[in-house]
Scaffold this motif. Structure first.
Motif, PDB file in Angstrom:
ATOM      1  N   VAL A  56       0.819  -1.214   0.000  1.00  0.00           N
ATOM      2  CA  VAL A  56       0.000   0.000   0.000  1.00  0.00           C
ATOM      3  C   VAL A  56       0.856   1.269   0.000  1.00  0.00           C
ATOM      4  O   VAL A  56       0.612   2.212  -0.739  1.00  0.00           O
ATOM      5  CB  VAL A  56      -0.953   0.019   1.225  1.00  0.00           C
ATOM      6  N   GLN A  57       1.924   1.237   0.842  1.00  0.00           N
ATOM      7  CA  GLN A  57       2.777   2.419   0.937  1.00  0.00           C
ATOM      8  C   GLN A  57       3.423   2.731  -0.406  1.00  0.00           C
ATOM      9  O   GLN A  57       3.523   3.883  -0.830  1.00  0.00           O
ATOM     10  CB  GLN A  57       3.859   2.152   1.993  1.00  0.00           C
TER      11      GLN A  57
ATOM     12  N   ASP B  20       2.241   1.901  -3.266  1.00  0.00           N
ATOM     13  CA  ASP B  20       1.198   2.398  -4.172  1.00  0.00           C
ATOM     14  C   ASP B  20       1.036   3.906  -4.041  1.00  0.00           C
ATOM     15  O   ASP B  20       0.853   4.618  -5.025  1.00  0.00           O
ATOM     16  CB  ASP B  20      -0.151   1.727  -3.856  1.00  0.00           C
ATOM     17  N   ARG B  21       1.146   4.368  -2.804  1.00  0.00           N
ATOM     18  CA  ARG B  21       0.993   5.797  -2.567  1.00  0.00           C
ATOM     19  C   ARG B  21       2.153   6.569  -3.219  1.00  0.00           C
ATOM     20  O   ARG B  21       1.961   7.579  -3.875  1.00  0.00           O
ATOM     21  CB  ARG B  21       0.949   6.060  -1.054  1.00  0.00           C
TER      22      ARG B  21
ATOM     23  N   SER C 164       1.776   6.668  -6.960  1.00  0.00           N
ATOM     24  CA  SER C 164       0.778   7.638  -7.381  1.00  0.00           C
ATOM     25  C   SER C 164       1.337   9.059  -7.304  1.00  0.00           C
ATOM     26  O   SER C 164       1.086   9.900  -8.174  1.00  0.00           O
ATOM     27  CB  SER C 164      -0.474   7.441  -6.506  1.00  0.00           C
ATOM     28  N   ALA C 165       2.157   9.345  -6.264  1.00  0.00           N
ATOM     29  CA  ALA C 165       2.791  10.667  -6.161  1.00  0.00           C
ATOM     30  C   ALA C 165       3.723  10.907  -7.342  1.00  0.00           C
ATOM     31  O   ALA C 165       3.779  12.002  -7.920  1.00  0.00           O
ATOM     32  CB  ALA C 165       3.567  10.776  -4.847  1.00  0.00           C
TER      33      ALA C 165
END
Lengths: 648, 648
Positions: free
Chosen positions: A127-128, A130-131, A134-135
């Motif tokens: 998840v981290q 993925d963030r 996206s950034a």
């Protein structure tokens, strides 16, 4: 049938090998190790470049009745200071703090993020991550619009390091892209190599308007070299340090940007990528263009005005004329954030290549910015005059100095006082009136003016016209980039023989060599016919070559195809009997046969574009289809043409 | 009848006024005060320049089947170091020790001495002054050949001081004429703007020879900008800091400088000023040329070889084609003292102008100097290969290493030893043989070679060919200078009216505007015929202008004459009746009348040079003489044409 270009399957290695081996292009000063961003055009590249320029001049300057000038590339500092280039013509750069190597900040940021995202794609992420991903994607989309602070922040956020050494990098700092030099022996005239040809037109505005007998609107073109000291040039000849530009400055009344010849292109379908469609799309590569009649694009307000739309249409015609494939070009509108504050509307002709979409032409409505900037800096009015259809009434404040009173007071300084009053502008006159009403006296430079020295009255006068600063609409062409795109779009492989053979489907008008003359074999008996053909072609000023080397006809055809020769004239033993020769078209590999006279005549018609090959084969009674010599070549036998064309 | 040019009576002020007012040429960046030595070509100048270049390309590149390349003007330091420009491309300069102003040493010396002699001429002088005068005259004759020490000595001898301030001057010191800049962001690539286009051809020699399939001889041309940072440019566009050059490098076997097409020009009479005639003359201005058939010039050894003579002849043809007057041009041979040590023979095309004789083209046999210099500096062989007609026998010393003996001695280093022996040249092999005979052993790098390690024998072998460094014959054209000379030779005054009217007798092929279309008066009734004429001319791609301004036909003819428009098409009330128009020739002011179709047809023939005006008037049945409109103009009435011409 339309040729297609497939970016994904494009074999750039094979393509570049042909360009170098046949000396279309090569790195300049190669025997000394070369210099990045500097290239030589060899004989075929140079001929193509000359053809592109000649067609451009015919299509724009001659056909539109433009003026054309030719000024120096050396440009003194004040000119480029006024234009804004000294202060703002820059890219941001980062420096490897260990090795001193320099990188263009936006390019390095883009590459690094793209590589990291690609690496993530290859493994499962949490998840981290993925963030983070996206950034990074958000950042990538914004790179082109970032200022120095934003780029610096991104370098920090993503901890970007030097690609070779992994060392830390300097903060991004601006680097001016102009080459600097000094004119004269004392070194007191700092100068630059011009970064664009446009400024040489603006500074000549008054002479040009005079030459045009004061008539507006008018356009002036300039074709010549421009220079940009790129931080780290890559992408072959797409990003170079010295390049040929062809620019037009169309000067027009700011309130009347209609175009007298607009009706000629009003129904042409423009290939547009307006702002709205870009905002809607997920990435630059996945945008879909809209086809819109020029008149409709202006009516809907998508293109700002007729003149800009007219030049978009004419540019589209030119691009197709030289061989850019319509399905692989588009006019992309600048987003608001991309445009300078003064610009009204900007569109780029982008062409799809193996490097992605490449900007080849910029079309911009720059409003009055350039002329006003040079007026202000040079103190020379760069304006046109318009006569009103009807004289207009205008009231204004008239201040009449009373010379007797002023003379008594100021004596020898009287003329200076009178001049100071004379020079007051409308606003200043109103202020003076106000102050004299309030305080009975007013300070005018070193002089104290009192009420009794002047009479002030509001009067009417007829105004017959006025001066105004024209707007500028600027189409700006990069000749080298267009040349490169034409070559990529023309390149294809022909399969069917035992070896890979490459072809350049260049339009006859821009092909460097129009025809190769080939005797079937090296034999003296062919000499008289060879000379007859060469002589007839030379009289028509066609660039032709003779290839009597001792290899098969098929191999010699392949050699001609590789540099885009559109038509080959072949001489065989039958030629000795009836003075007939064959004419072979490059892409269809069809052949026809006729007398030397007829073949030379149709060759001229084909090269000038008066007739197409298809038309010729089906209609010309003096030529008959021919299939005789093909058996000499494996490739020419039962060949499959991978990408059939109708370029001829 | 030949036009004549009279340098003494040439009205340069009137001439320059026309050039500026009609924007042939103007100082660049004038609204910012201008920069000495930089000029803009306005629309007519730019069009003429393009025509000169196009004719040059047709005459040399296309007709001779030359290669043409196009390389960068930015040139890295090593290239221009190898060519000698970094060390030797310089003028000597003196500096005003008070004001810091710089002067070109030879120019200031010449001016000062000429002024002093002129001052002496105006008063009676004594014996001592006669001696001084004679010393000054001797010095003047030698200025062009003086080195730094000799110039310094002359400055001392004649006590030359700064012209403006009368202050003392520095000693003459060299100033390099190249503009310097830096490529790339780190400033680590010093570079120059090229001082000539030639070097870009030399460094590409291998690629060019490959492109030509290894065949010799061949020629390569380059047309482009060159730059010289002149110390104090004067003389209008004759001495500028940025200029268009067209250069040819003809690569040829050093022992075979015959030319395959020599017979085509063998009988052409060359206008020569050989060395002998220069030595015999009292001053440069008083030299008489000799007319010599090209074949005769080579036979007598006056021109070194056929290829050089061929290019002199082709240059003479080109100069006449563009409008240089044959009676005012000459090919001046360089004196031995003017030539570089490596040069075989050099000739300059000089053209007579109001500034004196001006060098416009240099033709030089530079032997192998340039290719050898770049070979040595780049460590890349720039050679061609010649196959002998018959294989030749050659004896040479063969040294065969005995591997077993060497291996036993040197073990792991054996390959290096074998390579060291392998690499020995002919001379070194002879030395080795001698030393082994004398001393039984010899030092070869770090290795000691003894007698038993090698066998030495003299053997015969067949040699089928060899590599050689080609000679270069270089014609180098200054396009701007030629343009200027053409304009001076074309300029004349037409008398007869009440005001001075100037004419440019430009050849139709290089005239910037081929035709002006003039309706008799501003009246809407003419519009359909105007459009018919313009449309027909546009189809022929002729640059034409419409002049429907509200002044007399005579004044409009004068305006067209002033920019050298060769033919005017006039529309009058009769045109409305029978669709006929008149065609007026610029220099004879004769007019003929015919249908729009016929007039446009002959206009094309006149502009392309297929027919001359005289021929047309006397033979074309579709045109009839016309004298109708002349009464509208004072000048066109009973005019005396000061310099009649047959230029059309």
């Amino acid at each position: 049938m339309q040729r297609r270009f497939d970016r994904k399957s494009f074999d750039r290695d094979a393509f570049e090998t042909v360009l170098r081996r046949r000396f279309f292009l090569a790195p300049a000063f190669e025997i000394y190790g070369g210099v990045a961003g500097l290239f030589d055009y060899g004989p075929p590249g140079c001929a193509m470049k000359n053809h592109l320029i000649q067609l451009w001049r015919d299509h724009f300057v001659v056909e539109e009745g433009m003026l054309e000038i030719d000024g120096p590339t050396l440009t003194p500092d004040p000119v480029l200071r006024a234009s804004g280039h000294v202060d703002r013509f820059q890219d941001y750069m980062v420096r490897d703090l260990d090795t001193g190597a320099c990188y263009r900040a936006d390019h390095l940021l883009r590459e690094t993020l793209e590589n990291r995202i690609a690496a993530m794609d290859r493994k499962r992420t949490d998840v981290q991550e993925d963030r983070l991903r996206s950034a990074m994607e958000t950042c990538l989309q914004r790179i082109d619009e970032m200022n120095q602070e934003q780029i610096a922040a991104a370098y920090q956020q993503f901890d970007i390091r030097a690609p070779e050494s992994d060392a830390p990098l300097s903060a991004p700092y601006p680097f001016n892209l102009m080459f600097q030099t000094q004119i004269g022996p004392t070194g007191t005239i700092p100068a630059y190599l011009r970064p664009e040809t446009a400024q040489g037109i603006f500074v000549n505005f008054r002479r040009l308007l005079d030459y045009n007998n004061g008539r507006m609107p008018f356009a002036c073109a300039q074709i010549g070299l421009s220079f940009r000291n790129e931080i780290s040039p890559r992408a072959g000849i797409l990003r170079v340090r010295e390049f040929a530009q062809a620019e037009i400055e169309h000067f027009v009344h700011p309130d009347r940007k209609d175009h007298p010849k607009f009706n000629l292109i009003a129904d042409l379908e423009l290939i547009l990528l307006p702002r709205k469609e870009q905002h809607a799309a997920r990435s630059r590569e996945q945008m879909t263009t809209v086809l819109l009649r020029a008149a409709e694009a202006v009516r809907q307000g998508i293109v700002d005005n007729e003149t800009l739309a007219y030049f978009i249409a004419r540019t589209q015609q030119y691009a197709q004329m030289i061989g850019i494939l319509p399905n692989h070009m588009r006019f992309r509108q600048h987003l608001e954030s991309e445009m300078a504050h003064y610009a009204r509307d900007c569109w780029d002709l982008e062409v799809e290549t193996s490097y992605g979409w490449v900007e080849c032409v910029g079309l911009a409505d720059r409003a009055c910015y350039d002329l006003q900037a040079h007026s202000a800096a040079s103190k020379v009015d760069l304006v046109a005059y318009e006569k009103f259809d009807e004289p207009r009434d205008e009231t204004f404040l008239q201040i009449t100095p009373l010379k007797r009173v002023i003379g008594t007071k100021f004596r020898g300084e009287t003329p200076q006082v009178l001049e100071a009053i004379e020079k007051l502008g409308e606003t200043e006159r109103a202020q003076l009136q106000q102050q004299l009403t309030d305080q009975d006296q007013v300070q005018l430079g070193p002089y104290v003016i009192t009420r009794e020295m002047v009479t002030i009255e509001r009067v009417n006068r007829k105004i017959h016209g006025r001066s105004y600063c024209p707007s500028v609409i600027e189409p700006s062409f990069g000749i080298g980039r267009l040349l490169y795109c034409v070559l990529e779009h023309a390149f294809y492989n022909r399969t069917g023989g035992d070896e890979l053979r490459t072809v350049l489907a260049l339009k006859p008008a821009i092909a460097p060599v129009k025809s190769v003359v080939l005797p079937l074999s090296k034999n003296e008996v062919f000499e008289p016919v060879i000379q007859a053909v060469l002589h007839a072609l030379a009289k028509c000023r066609l660039t032709v070559r003779l290839d009597e080397s001792n290899v098969s006809i098929g191999r010699r055809y392949a050699r001609a195809d590789e540099i885009g020769v559109p038509f080959c004239v072949t001489i065989d033993f039958d030629s000795l009997v009836d003075h007939s020769v064959t004419l072979r078209e490059r892409d269809s590999m069809e052949q026809v046969r006729g007398s030397v006279g007829d073949v030379v005549r149709v060759l001229v018609e084909l090269v000038t574009g008066e007739r197409s090959w298809t038309e010729l084969v089906s209609t010309d009674p003096s030529l008959k289809p021919f299939t005789g010599q093909q058996s000499t070549s494996a490739v020419e036998d039962g060949t499959v043409c991978e990408k059939p064309t109708q370029s001829a």
